[in-house]
Write a protein that holds these residues in place. Structure first.
Motif, PDB file in Angstrom:
ATOM      1  N   THR A   1       0.844  -1.194   0.000  1.00 39.71           N
ATOM      2  CA  THR A   1       0.000   0.000   0.000  1.00 39.71           C
ATOM      3  C   THR A   1       0.881   1.245   0.000  1.00 39.71           C
ATOM      4  OG1 THR A   1      -0.161   0.392   2.392  1.00 39.71           O
ATOM      5  CG2 THR A   1      -1.674  -1.238   1.442  1.00 39.71           C
ATOM      6  N   MET A   2       0.248   2.383  -0.224  1.00 38.75           N
ATOM      7  CA  MET A   2       0.968   3.652  -0.257  1.00 38.75           C
ATOM      8  C   MET A   2       1.575   4.001   1.097  1.00 38.75           C
ATOM      9  SD  MET A   2      -0.631   7.432  -1.096  1.00 38.75           S
ATOM     10  CE  MET A   2      -1.586   7.440   0.425  1.00 38.75           C
TER      11      MET A   2
ATOM     12  N   LEU B   1      -1.275   8.379  11.577  1.00 40.94           N
ATOM     13  CA  LEU B   1      -1.636   9.777  11.349  1.00 40.94           C
ATOM     14  C   LEU B   1      -1.887  10.069   9.868  1.00 40.94           C
ATOM     15  CD1 LEU B   1       0.786  11.765  13.716  1.00 40.94           C
ATOM     16  CD2 LEU B   1      -1.706  11.593  13.886  1.00 40.94           C
ATOM     17  N   LEU B   2      -1.038   9.525   9.012  1.00 41.70           N
ATOM     18  CA  LEU B   2      -1.195   9.761   7.578  1.00 41.70           C
ATOM     19  C   LEU B   2      -2.392   9.010   7.007  1.00 41.70           C
ATOM     20  CD1 LEU B   2       2.552   9.648   6.516  1.00 41.70           C
ATOM     21  CD2 LEU B   2       1.051  11.637   6.522  1.00 41.70           C
ATOM     22  N   PHE B   3      -2.829   7.961   7.711  1.00 36.44           N
ATOM     23  CA  PHE B   3      -4.027   7.247   7.260  1.00 36.44           C
ATOM     24  C   PHE B   3      -5.263   8.138   7.336  1.00 36.44           C
ATOM     25  CE2 PHE B   3      -7.727   4.627   8.568  1.00 36.44           C
ATOM     26  CZ  PHE B   3      -7.887   3.903   7.395  1.00 36.44           C
ATOM     27  N   ILE B   4      -5.281   9.079   8.269  1.00 38.73           N
ATOM     28  CA  ILE B   4      -6.472   9.918   8.478  1.00 38.73           C
ATOM     29  C   ILE B   4      -6.802  10.766   7.247  1.00 38.73           C
ATOM     30  CG2 ILE B   4      -7.476  11.771   9.884  1.00 38.73           C
ATOM     31  CD1 ILE B   4      -5.845  10.656  12.248  1.00 38.73           C
ATOM     32  N   PRO B   5      -5.866  11.621   6.740  1.00 30.52           N
ATOM     33  CA  PRO B   5      -6.226  12.381   5.525  1.00 30.52           C
ATOM     34  C   PRO B   5      -6.431  11.498   4.306  1.00 30.52           C
ATOM     35  CG  PRO B   5      -3.900  12.716   6.078  1.00 30.52           C
ATOM     36  CD  PRO B   5      -4.532  11.997   7.226  1.00 30.52           C
TER      37      PRO B   5
ATOM     38  N   ASP C   1       2.948   1.996   3.284  1.00 31.43           N
ATOM     39  CA  ASP C   1       4.049   1.131   3.714  1.00 31.43           C
ATOM     40  C   ASP C   1       5.369   1.864   3.929  1.00 31.43           C
ATOM     41  OD1 ASP C   1       2.321  -0.949   3.728  1.00 31.43           O
ATOM     42  OD2 ASP C   1       3.244  -2.074   2.099  1.00 31.43           O
ATOM     43  N   PRO C   2       5.832   2.705   2.979  1.00 32.99           N
ATOM     44  CA  PRO C   2       7.125   3.367   3.219  1.00 32.99           C
ATOM     45  C   PRO C   2       7.098   4.305   4.411  1.00 32.99           C
ATOM     46  CG  PRO C   2       6.044   4.270   1.260  1.00 32.99           C
ATOM     47  CD  PRO C   2       5.290   3.033   1.647  1.00 32.99           C
ATOM     48  N   PHE C   3       5.949   4.909   4.719  1.00 30.02           N
ATOM     49  CA  PHE C   3       5.873   5.800   5.884  1.00 30.02           C
ATOM     50  C   PHE C   3       6.008   5.005   7.171  1.00 30.02           C
ATOM     51  CE2 PHE C   3       3.199   7.891   2.600  1.00 30.02           C
ATOM     52  CZ  PHE C   3       3.960   9.032   2.428  1.00 30.02           C
ATOM     53  N   GLN C   4       5.325   3.881   7.253  1.00 28.87           N
ATOM     54  CA  GLN C   4       5.444   3.066   8.455  1.00 28.87           C
ATOM     55  C   GLN C   4       6.812   2.412   8.549  1.00 28.87           C
ATOM     56  OE1 GLN C   4       1.739   0.602   8.298  1.00 28.87           O
ATOM     57  NE2 GLN C   4       1.285   1.635  10.222  1.00 28.87           N
TER      58      GLN C   4
ATOM     59  N   PHE D   1      -6.566   0.265   5.700  1.00 30.14           N
ATOM     60  CA  PHE D   1      -6.948  -0.054   7.080  1.00 30.14           C
ATOM     61  C   PHE D   1      -6.513  -1.467   7.449  1.00 30.14           C
ATOM     62  CE2 PHE D   1      -9.751  -1.900  10.240  1.00 30.14           C
ATOM     63  CZ  PHE D   1      -9.705  -0.949  11.249  1.00 30.14           C
ATOM     64  N   ALA D   2      -6.827  -2.447   6.587  1.00 32.36           N
ATOM     65  CA  ALA D   2      -6.537  -3.838   6.917  1.00 32.36           C
ATOM     66  C   ALA D   2      -5.046  -4.076   7.088  1.00 32.36           C
ATOM     67  CB  ALA D   2      -7.098  -4.759   5.832  1.00 32.36           C
ATOM     68  N   ARG D   3      -4.248  -3.481   6.223  1.00 27.82           N
ATOM     69  CA  ARG D   3      -2.811  -3.741   6.280  1.00 27.82           C
ATOM     70  C   ARG D   3      -2.089  -2.824   7.254  1.00 27.82           C
ATOM     71  NH1 ARG D   3       1.505  -6.040   4.262  1.00 27.82           N
ATOM     72  NH2 ARG D   3       3.421  -4.844   3.993  1.00 27.82           N
ATOM     73  N   ASN D   4      -2.239  -1.515   7.063  1.00 26.35           N
ATOM     74  CA  ASN D   4      -1.408  -0.559   7.801  1.00 26.35           C
ATOM     75  C   ASN D   4      -1.912  -0.249   9.200  1.00 26.35           C
ATOM     76  OD1 ASN D   4      -1.338   0.513   4.630  1.00 26.35           O
ATOM     77  ND2 ASN D   4       0.664   0.322   5.611  1.00 26.35           N
ATOM     78  N   ILE D   5      -3.199  -0.386   9.428  1.00 30.81           N
ATOM     79  CA  ILE D   5      -3.727  -0.112  10.761  1.00 30.81           C
ATOM     80  C   ILE D   5      -3.943  -1.413  11.528  1.00 30.81           C
ATOM     81  CG2 ILE D   5      -5.582   0.970  12.082  1.00 30.81           C
ATOM     82  CD1 ILE D   5      -3.780   2.911  10.509  1.00 30.81           C
TER      83      ILE D   5
END
Length: 579
Positions: free
Chosen positions: A113-114, A129-133, A116-119, A359-363
């Protein structure tokens, strides 16, 4: 307006055909790949989406109901015209820039997902935090186009708006629920064909209506209203540039785009898909531009629509279905309606899938359940597809300012996520402290700039601002781009400042509570693998890409090539020995 049974039948047949294609694609997904990578097959289609299907699905992601209706509206509205129809050029350039600079590093690293590099670099908190916007942008976009679809259908076949919205949302959610990206991609092929055929069939009939003046004449001469080519007032040039940059640069950091990039069989294919979609966006905008021009060239008092004209009735946003309804034969208007329905569904299903994937992957998985099984992740995705689809439908039915919320959330994608994406991919040395500071600075500057669609007064009055008819101040200054640049440079400055303060000993290591500088590896282990260090993410060290990847979720963040490079590098080995 009379109820049109023929129109209802045509829409039902169209929806059933789309549903059948979606179910077939779901069956194809079930029979592709091993049981262990089922969730990856749903999110990125097993990374074997070809050029033809990939080009169609990436184009259809952008060519939605808002794209078609919005382009026609911009061309039609007096005083704006084609000069302000920025979406076709803006989104096309966005896809070109995405293909040139972002597709290759994202696909080569094997991300899912997009976010992934942030996490990977900033930790799971920053990813949250970036998931929110990102979530707000996807959800409000889906709600806005569902709302537009209901109004469009009600204009042409005169059925209840709520019923049309609910049925359309159910169809899109159903095939996304069972098939994931495969269903979305293959239905996009059918939907894009319907858009192209439906709109192009309608244009000649509308143009030949007796009440329509030659659009070549009305392009440069005032006949029924101002010329539809439009113009840019010198006072509005900065607003035009601000909006254009928002479309061009802010159109890149969307999960719906990167989902197609990451589903490609190679990094090169991902780039080619972006270029094909850029061309497709331009081609698909042509009939919408012509329909807007036809609306601006029509003497509406000579049609069944009567007086006053759509602009006076404040129905300019519905100019495309109005042209189909009143300037085309009945059976042709139904073809056009199918095109608009297809456009909406092709965008809505992408947004719903994108939101559930993140949501499923990053959260859920990377933040809370690192040991979750593949089957568990699949069920979480299915549940969230349903929940997000239901939420978007509810907002479309209940919220009075869905478009205002989407405008604000899309601004946040541009102001917050885009500079963060630049830093995480191309700027060495940024860390979590800089990312959080950039996030907050960008958010504050955007909110304090106001939002007329939400009747939100600005707290900062930039040069050139003026009140509208509701006494809400409009900013002429390009404050959105200013906020984006501020977020970008704040991230860099604070990151390097934090690095200097900790490494020089000015601040004790115990104050590095985010483990972003002192700690060699973050304590936030994701996917049970050691995170790749930030100095590995540079373009000249990208890992080679095989024609097809079948990575499991548990190994996505394990960049084996990068580890081998670190182990075999004499310089790094000597450095570690010295330390």
């Amino acid at each position: 307006m009379a109820f049109h049974a023929e129109g209802l039948v045509a829409i039902v047949v169209f929806y059933l055909a789309i549903l059948a294609v979606g179910i077939w694609a779901a069956w194809k997904t079930k029979n592709t790949g091993s049981e262990g990578d089922r969730s990856e097959a749903i999110i990125v289609g097993g990374r074997d989406i070809g050029l033809l299907v990939g080009g169609f699905t990436m184009t259809a992601t952008w060519v939605g109901g808002g794209y078609i209706n919005g382009t026609a509206e911009a061309v039609y509205v007096p005083g704006y015209g084609l000069a302000w129809a920025q979406a076709p050029i803006g989104y096309s350039l966005s896809l070109v820039l995405g293909g040139l600079f972002f597709a290759k590093p994202m696909r080569s690293k094997g991300y899912v997902t997009m976010l992934d590099p942030f996490q990977q670099l900033y930790g799971k908190r920053m990813g949250g935090l970036l998931f929110i916007p990102a979530l707000m942008g996807e959800m409000f976009w889906a709600a806005a186009i569902f709302s537009a679809l209901g109004a469009t259908i009600s204009v042409i076949i005169d059925i209840n708006v709520n019923i049309s919205v609910i049925i359309s949302a159910l169809i899109a959610t159903m095939y996304t629920l069972v098939g994931g990206l495969y269903s979305v991609a293959y239905t996009d092929v059918v939907q894009l064909f319907c858009i192209f055929l439906g709109l192009w069939i309608s244009v000649p009939f509308a143009m030949s209506h007796p009440a329509v003046t030659d659009i070549g004449l009305t392009a440069v001469h005032q006949v029924h209203q101002a010329p539809w080519l439009g113009s840019i007032n010198s006072l509005d040039i900065y607003t035009w540039l601000d909006n254009f940059l928002l479309l061009t640069l802010g159109g890149i950091p969307w999960q719906a785009y990167f989902q197609r990039v990451l589903s490609s069989s190679s990094a090169t294919y991902a780039q080619v898909l972006s270029f094909l979609a850029a061309f497709g966006c331009l081609v698909m905008a042509l009939p919408a531009v012509l329909i807007g021009a036809i609306g601006a060239s029509t003497a509406w008092n000579e049609t069944e629509y009567g007086v006053p004209d759509p602009m006076t009735k404040k129905e300019a946003d519905m100019i495309l279905p109005i042209v189909l309804q009143y300037l085309c034969p009945v059976y042709i208007s139904f073809f056009g309606l199918g095109a608009v329905s297809a456009a909406v569904m092709s965008s809505a299903d992408s947004s719903i899938l994108s939101a559930s994937s993140m949501f499923a992957r990053n959260i859920y998985q990377l933040s809370f359940r690192q040991n979750a099984s593949d089957r568990e992740i699949v069920w979480v995705m299915r549940i969230t597809v349903f929940l997000f689809g239901a939420s978007a439908t509810a907002m479309a039915l209940l919220a009075s300012s869905v478009y205002g919320l989407w405008y604000l959330s899309s601004d946040l994608v541009y102001i917050i996520i885009f500079p963060q994406l630049l830093c995480v991919l191309f700027i060495k040395g940024t860390n979590t402290y800089g990312a959080i500071a950039g996030y907050l600075f960008g958010l504050v500057l955007r909110i304090t700039g106001g939002e007329p669609y939400l009747y939100l007064q600005p707290l900062i009055y930039y040069p050139g601002c003026y009140p509208d008819e509701n006494n809400i101040y409009i900013q002429r200054f390009p404050f959105k781009t200013l906020a984006m640049l501020t977020s970008f440079f704040t991230n860099i400055i604070v990151s390097y400042l934090a690095k200097y303060l900790f490494e020089s000993g000015t601040l004790p290591p115990k104050l590095d509570f985010l483990d972003a500088v002192v700690a060699r590896y973050s304590r936030e282990h994701m996917d049970k693998a050691t995170l790749v260090k930030s100095d590995n993410i540079v373009l000249n060290e990208l890992a080679p890409v095989n024609p097809r990847h079948s990575l499991t979720l548990s190994s996505t963040f394990t960049n084996k090539e990068a580890f081998n490079y670190v182990d075999s590098s004499p310089e790094l080995s000597n450095t570690e020995d010295d330390n």
